[in-house]
Scaffold this motif. Structure first.
Motif, PDB file in Angstrom:
ATOM      1  N   GLU A   1       0.878  -1.173  -0.105  1.00 52.88           N
ATOM      2  CA  GLU A   1       0.009  -0.041  -0.052  1.00 52.88           C
ATOM      3  C   GLU A   1       0.894   1.260   0.092  1.00 52.88           C
ATOM      4  N   ARG A   2       0.297   2.355  -0.378  1.00 52.88           N
ATOM      5  CA  ARG A   2       0.777   3.544  -0.241  1.00 52.88           C
ATOM      6  C   ARG A   2       1.353   4.305   0.987  1.00 52.88           C
ATOM      7  N   ILE A   3       2.395   5.056   0.946  1.00 55.77           N
ATOM      8  CA  ILE A   3       2.757   5.827   2.136  1.00 55.77           C
ATOM      9  C   ILE A   3       2.815   7.282   1.586  1.00 55.77           C
ATOM     10  N   PRO A   4       2.062   8.200   2.648  1.00 55.90           N
ATOM     11  CA  PRO A   4       1.980   9.428   1.973  1.00 55.90           C
ATOM     12  C   PRO A   4       3.107  10.061   1.675  1.00 55.90           C
ATOM     13  N   GLY A   5       3.422  10.603   0.681  1.00 55.77           N
ATOM     14  CA  GLY A   5       4.602  11.325   0.413  1.00 55.77           C
ATOM     15  C   GLY A   5       5.651  10.745  -0.272  1.00 55.77           C
ATOM     16  N   GLU A   6       5.611   9.308  -0.383  1.00 59.67           N
ATOM     17  CA  GLU A   6       6.560   8.438  -1.061  1.00 59.67           C
ATOM     18  C   GLU A   6       5.825   7.965  -2.149  1.00 59.67           C
ATOM     19  N   LYS A   7       7.078   7.775  -3.207  1.00 59.42           N
ATOM     20  CA  LYS A   7       6.390   7.216  -4.677  1.00 59.42           C
ATOM     21  C   LYS A   7       6.084   5.893  -4.512  1.00 59.42           C
ATOM     22  N   GLY A   8       5.214   5.118  -5.383  1.00 54.78           N
ATOM     23  CA  GLY A   8       4.785   4.025  -5.437  1.00 54.78           C
ATOM     24  C   GLY A   8       3.857   3.399  -4.180  1.00 54.78           C
ATOM     25  N   CYS A   9       4.146   2.232  -3.894  1.00 56.40           N
ATOM     26  CA  CYS A   9       3.509   1.430  -2.874  1.00 56.40           C
ATOM     27  C   CYS A   9       4.713   0.827  -2.016  1.00 56.40           C
ATOM     28  N   PRO A  10       5.229   1.290  -1.154  1.00 58.20           N
ATOM     29  CA  PRO A  10       6.272   0.713  -0.570  1.00 58.20           C
ATOM     30  C   PRO A  10       6.072  -0.201   0.605  1.00 58.20           C
ATOM     31  N   ALA A  11       4.899   0.327   1.078  1.00 59.89           N
ATOM     32  CA  ALA A  11       4.493  -0.378   2.628  1.00 59.89           C
ATOM     33  C   ALA A  11       4.048  -2.109   2.280  1.00 59.89           C
ATOM     34  N   ALA A  12       4.737  -2.762   2.720  1.00 57.88           N
ATOM     35  CA  ALA A  12       4.552  -4.338   2.710  1.00 57.88           C
ATOM     36  C   ALA A  12       3.277  -4.603   3.744  1.00 57.88           C
ATOM     37  N   LEU A  13       2.219  -5.222   3.547  1.00 61.46           N
ATOM     38  CA  LEU A  13       1.091  -5.563   4.343  1.00 61.46           C
ATOM     39  C   LEU A  13       1.475  -6.656   4.850  1.00 61.46           C
ATOM     40  N   PRO A  14       1.078  -7.239   6.367  1.00 64.52           N
ATOM     41  CA  PRO A  14       1.237  -8.472   6.849  1.00 64.52           C
ATOM     42  C   PRO A  14       0.243  -9.263   6.000  1.00 64.52           C
ATOM     43  N   LEU A  15       0.619 -10.799   5.976  1.00 66.25           N
ATOM     44  CA  LEU A  15      -0.135 -11.845   5.328  1.00 66.25           C
ATOM     45  C   LEU A  15      -1.230 -12.135   6.347  1.00 66.25           C
ATOM     46  N   VAL A  16      -2.533 -12.557   5.650  1.00 62.90           N
ATOM     47  CA  VAL A  16      -3.563 -12.875   6.561  1.00 62.90           C
ATOM     48  C   VAL A  16      -3.938 -14.105   5.909  1.00 62.90           C
ATOM     49  N   ASN A  17      -5.030 -15.153   6.577  1.00 62.85           N
ATOM     50  CA  ASN A  17      -5.513 -16.361   5.922  1.00 62.85           C
ATOM     51  C   ASN A  17      -6.337 -16.015   5.090  1.00 62.85           C
ATOM     52  N   ILE A  18      -6.714 -16.949   4.177  1.00 56.09           N
ATOM     53  CA  ILE A  18      -7.690 -16.888   2.956  1.00 56.09           C
ATOM     54  C   ILE A  18      -8.922 -16.163   3.311  1.00 56.09           C
ATOM     55  N   TYR A  19      -9.372 -16.642   4.431  1.00 59.72           N
ATOM     56  CA  TYR A  19     -10.905 -16.080   4.630  1.00 59.72           C
ATOM     57  C   TYR A  19     -10.551 -14.484   4.752  1.00 59.72           C
ATOM     58  N   ASN A  20      -9.740 -13.888   5.580  1.00 57.82           N
ATOM     59  CA  ASN A  20      -9.544 -12.743   5.793  1.00 57.82           C
ATOM     60  C   ASN A  20      -9.050 -11.664   4.312  1.00 57.82           C
ATOM     61  N   THR A  21      -8.212 -12.559   3.828  1.00 51.87           N
ATOM     62  CA  THR A  21      -7.765 -12.107   2.353  1.00 51.87           C
ATOM     63  C   THR A  21      -9.161 -11.627   1.573  1.00 51.87           C
ATOM     64  N   LEU A  22     -10.100 -12.655   1.311  1.00 55.37           N
ATOM     65  CA  LEU A  22     -11.301 -12.375   0.595  1.00 55.37           C
ATOM     66  C   LEU A  22     -11.930 -11.062   0.870  1.00 55.37           C
ATOM     67  N   GLY A  23     -11.895 -10.621   1.881  1.00 46.47           N
ATOM     68  CA  GLY A  23     -12.652  -9.379   2.554  1.00 46.47           C
ATOM     69  C   GLY A  23     -11.860  -8.199   1.844  1.00 46.47           C
ATOM     70  N   VAL A  24     -10.656  -8.252   1.576  1.00 47.73           N
ATOM     71  CA  VAL A  24      -9.913  -7.092   1.394  1.00 47.73           C
ATOM     72  C   VAL A  24      -9.680  -7.058  -0.166  1.00 47.73           C
ATOM     73  N   VAL A  25     -10.141  -8.057  -1.021  1.00 46.54           N
ATOM     74  CA  VAL A  25      -9.754  -8.035  -2.318  1.00 46.54           C
ATOM     75  C   VAL A  25     -10.861  -7.998  -3.371  1.00 46.54           C
ATOM     76  N   GLY A  26     -12.052  -7.378  -2.779  1.00 42.14           N
ATOM     77  CA  GLY A  26     -13.285  -7.293  -3.606  1.00 42.14           C
ATOM     78  C   GLY A  26     -14.056  -8.594  -3.807  1.00 42.14           C
ATOM     79  N   ALA A  27     -13.653  -9.715  -2.765  1.00 40.44           N
ATOM     80  CA  ALA A  27     -14.302 -10.794  -2.816  1.00 40.44           C
ATOM     81  C   ALA A  27     -15.314 -10.995  -1.603  1.00 40.44           C
ATOM     82  N   SER A  28     -15.794  -9.973  -0.963  1.00 38.40           N
ATOM     83  CA  SER A  28     -16.557 -10.190   0.194  1.00 38.40           C
ATOM     84  C   SER A  28     -17.820 -11.006   0.368  1.00 38.40           C
ATOM     85  N   THR A  29     -18.550 -10.887  -0.781  1.00 30.21           N
ATOM     86  CA  THR A  29     -19.515 -11.953  -0.986  1.00 30.21           C
ATOM     87  C   THR A  29     -19.163 -13.298  -1.038  1.00 30.21           C
TER      88      THR A  29
END
Length: 634
Positions: free
Chosen positions: A39-67
């Protein structure tokens, strides 16, 4: 990402897969999104911030597959995709679930412990598979009774599973990976032949496949794409045409094979018109226009992506008839030769055009006919001479070849660097090869030779002065004898541009007159269609003639040809309204682009079609022999 304007439809793009700012003919805008897991960090180019991995169930909620996430919980799948393991989940997007017909969705969720769980398990593979590992043509056992999911990874970068496009691939999780897809997929158990066999809309197609002996092909393993004409598509064809094809096993097999591609093409894999080879051997242009899939530019696909174990079916509402299943008359219909087709019919030649004779039709383009054309005995004879007595391919024609017409005439073939001509008419498009006969589209109405060069000049009042000059110079026999000459023939207007004193002097000096006329005679036969931007002809006497083509007019040494292609048995006449004179040396140098090469005559071509004359040597001989004559004419 490339996003189609006015829609939410996006395509990942990189340097290797660039869709030229258009997808299916619609303009796109370029947007930038963070790569999965960043994800982005304000004031920096690109998306340098790495997010912690979560399990598949939680991943579904953040990638547009909440249904999908919601239904996973309802089907009691949550514990499985939150727990230990390594899974690949092809997760339908929220829009994919919303697009399901209500009755199908209701049937799935009304018995949540069985149908919905089975449906979700079919979207899962019990191992981690990145998009790179999803190889084209591969299949993997799903977690629903080991039914396979079928992968296609196309050269344009698009990846599909059971023809659903991966719209957000490679969303990593602690216990696997999520690929968001654009539709809900269902298990496949039948081959394409079985799908056709049980569909009432394809009843006529089913009978045709059986009659053509293609049943076994469609039952075997493979990766086919079938454009399946519905019963309605067959009904649109004139009954006489349909009966002829259905009663001809060769034509029927060709027609059906023309509906089958050698490779599997899901609708989502198409982003622009692409030629694709059919089992019949020719190509179909498979494309798209917005949401519509097109064939040869026509939006005739009514239903897409009916998937079988060995291919995919797309339903079409028009029958595709390849040239190889058509009669001559059918080849000519709806093309750029409508005027010629009408004249062939009016000339009473329909039985030849609709029958099973091996013929070749020379069909002039509509533009070749000036004004209204009426049928007369002469026109009937002319149209009969536009049909040759054998089925030919333009690739088999050679310089000097003679072709016999239905009218009994012999027509000559001329092969040039830039064109392939039969008499004055040059081939203007690719051959159309029908069931029994072929069609060559040509740029002009054929004018078969009706006499020698001398005969043509004598029969035309424009050349009365020239005829007298030829007789005075003793060249009548040359222009009557067998050969292959190109005569840039000065008209009376050309001679009238000379003063009376100049004309009298010319006519009283046989040597000078002969030299002038021989300079207007090219060695070999060159019709106007063989003239390029810079073409050189070797005259019988003197230096080379420089020819060019501008605005459909031939020029010889900058003199325009007033009337081209008066065909003779021993050559061709091009009328000029000015005396052709050698170009000044400066102009000659400016136009020079290589050594002059003499035209090939039909006779010399038969002896050695690849022979070339050493022109430098030839010119030295000619210059020494004709320098005095040239100086006089200049």
């Amino acid at each position: 990402m490339q996003q189609i304007k006015g829609t939410n439809k996006k395509y990942f793009t990189n340097c290797k897969q660039w869709y030229h700012r258009k997808i299916c003919g619609k303009p796109t805008v370029i947007t930038y999104e963070c790569c999965p897991g960043y994800e982005r960090i304000p004031g920096e180019k690109g998306c340098p911030a790495a997010l912690p991995l979560v399990n598949i169930y939680n991943t579904l909620g953040v990638v547009g597959a909440s249904t999908t996430q919601m239904y996973s919980e309802r089907a009691k799948l949550r514990d499985e995709i939150e727990g230990p393991g390594s899974f690949t989940f092809f997760a339908p997007s929220n829009e994919a679930w919303a697009a399901l017909p209500t009755e199908i969705l209701d049937a799935l969720v009304s018995n949540v412990n069985i149908e919905l769980l089975n449906a979700l398990h079919y979207h899962m593979v019990n191992r981690r598979l990145t998009s790179e590992e999803l190889r084209h043509g591969s299949s993997f056992s799903s977690m629903y009774q080991d039914f396979h999911v079928h992968i296609h990874h196309y050269s344009n970068g698009i990846v599909t599973v059971n023809c659903a496009r991966l719209i957000k691939p490679d969303q990593h999780a602690t216990n696997g990976i999520v690929h968001v897809v654009d539709r809900v997929i269902t298990a496949i158990s039948n081959n394409v032949h079985t799908l056709i066999d049980v569909d009432e809309d394809l009843e006529t197609l089913r009978a045709a496949i059986a009659a053509a002996g293609l049943t076994t092909l469609l039952e075997n393993e493979g990766q086919y794409t079938i454009f399946a004409p519905t019963n309605e598509a067959f009904e649109k064809i004139p009954q006489e045409t349909l009966n002829r094809i259905l009663g001809d096993p060769v034509a029927l097999r060709d027609m059906l094979n023309y509906h089958i591609l050698k490779q599997m093409q899901c609708a989502e894999s198409i982003v622009s018109g692409t030629p694709m080879e059919t089992l019949q051997g020719t190509v179909l242009e498979v494309g798209c226009d917005g949401d519509h899939m097109t064939l040869n530019g026509k939006a005739i696909v009514t239903r897409k992506d009916k998937l079988g174990t060995n291919g995919v079916i797309h339903y079409i509402n028009e029958l595709l008839i390849p040239d190889s299943a058509k009669t001559l008359l059918e080849l000519a219909e709806g093309s750029s030769v409508a005027t010629a087709t009408k004249l062939f019919v009016e000339a009473g030649l329909s039985p030849h055009l609709m029958g099973s004779e091996a013929l070749t039709m020379l069909a002039p383009l509509n533009d070749a006919f000036k004004g209204s054309v009426t049928m007369t005995p002469d026109m009937k004879r002319l149209m009969t001479n536009h049909i040759l007595k054998e089925q030919l391919s333009s690739k088999s024609l050679y310089h000097g070849q003679e072709l016999e017409t239905l009218g009994g005439l012999k027509l000559r073939v001329f092969v040039y660097r830039n064109n392939l001509c039969i008499e004055n008419a040059c081939i203007a498009a690719h051959d159309k090869t029908g069931r029994y006969a072929s069609m060559f589209i040509v740029d002009k109405i054929l004018t078969p030779p009706m006499g020698t060069i001398m005969d043509i000049l004598k029969a035309d009042n424009r050349f009365s002065v020239l005829v007298g000059a030829i007789q005075t110079a003793g060249m009548t026999e040359l222009l009557n004898q067998q050969g292959a000459l190109t005569f840039f023939a000065p008209t009376n207007d050309a001679f009238s541009s000379l003063s009376q004193a100049e004309l009298n002097k010319l006519l009283s000096n046989n040597q000078e007159l002969s030299g002038l006329l021989r300079y207007h005679l090219g060695d070999g036969m060159l019709v106007s269609g063989g003239v390029g931007s810079h073409t050189r002809v070797k005259p019988l006497q003197g230096n080379k003639l420089e020819l060019g083509m501008r605005n459909y007019t031939v020029y010889v040494n900058k003199v325009p040809v007033a009337d081209a292609d008066l065909m003779a048995t021993n050559g061709v006449v091009h009328a000029v309204n000015s005396i052709v004179k050698p170009l000044p040396p400066k102009v000659d140098r400016e136009q020079a682009d290589g050594p002059a090469v003499p035209l090939r005559s039909a006779a010399s071509s038969r002896a050695d079609s690849k022979s070339f004359r050493n022109d430098d040597l030839f010119q030295k001989v000619i210059r020494s022999r004709s320098s005095r004559t040239m100086n006089q004419s200049q």
